[in-house]
Design a protein around this motif. Sequence first.
Motif: not given
Length: 252
Positions: A89-92, A60-63, A94-98, A74-77
């Motif tokens: 809903e939460k990170l995108q 969930g991106g908490e850490l 903000l500009g994080v690549t998901i 920042t990119c996440v998978t």
Amino acid sequence: MEKMKLKKYWQTIEELAFSGWDFSYMNHRWEIEELPWCYSEFVREYLSKDLNLLDMGTGGGELLLTFNHPYDKTCVTEGWEPNYQLLKEKLQPLGVTIVFVAEDDQLNFPNDSFDIVLNRHESYDLGEVRRVLKHGGVFITQQVGDQNGCILSEKLLKNVQPKINRWSLETEQKSLLKENFDTIFAREYYPYQHFYDMEGLIYYVKRVPWEYPNFSVETHFDELLALQEELLKNRFIYNQQHRFALVGRLKG
């Protein structure tokens, strides 16, 4: 409480909602021995604002958010659909690549994309990690070893097969060497895990189905009753985890 009422009550616990990687329900219901290292400290030691970061299986991106890394770097998978929708809903915004990644041996990024790759309790293909990591880049991972939860599995699951030691510090250190990494840190540990009530145990087991496949209160009620006896006798139910951590730098 008579058995039928107890079974129905326990079934309400296994049906509780769960999102991200939030175990706040478990507060005061369990205790896990602290590891002799800190994954977050490793990350902060090697992470700086100018680096391109990939966090594999971010949940969930908490850490991830605790590292306060620039969102545009920042990119996440994530490979679990409910978490993926949560991240959008939460990170995108903000500009994080998901990126949705169902198979970790197929990372949808160009070669040499990242300065640092993080992986906490997510599967990975080290060849793919090497491919997307720049020369001199750092890979930091903490993993759940294949002996994790064996004690509880033997108590809870019927006809459980012993695990073969194929996912451990020893095997992955060898893999790092083959993929042209220098090992900076490597350690393995087996922390205890105590459950202080049946609600916590049932909630936990249902949230990690890969550890306890096909578990339900209905099909494992007798085993749960036996664990309740252990709880009444010892004031906790004993389990053991298996963790190892590696920090590697890709050779230039």
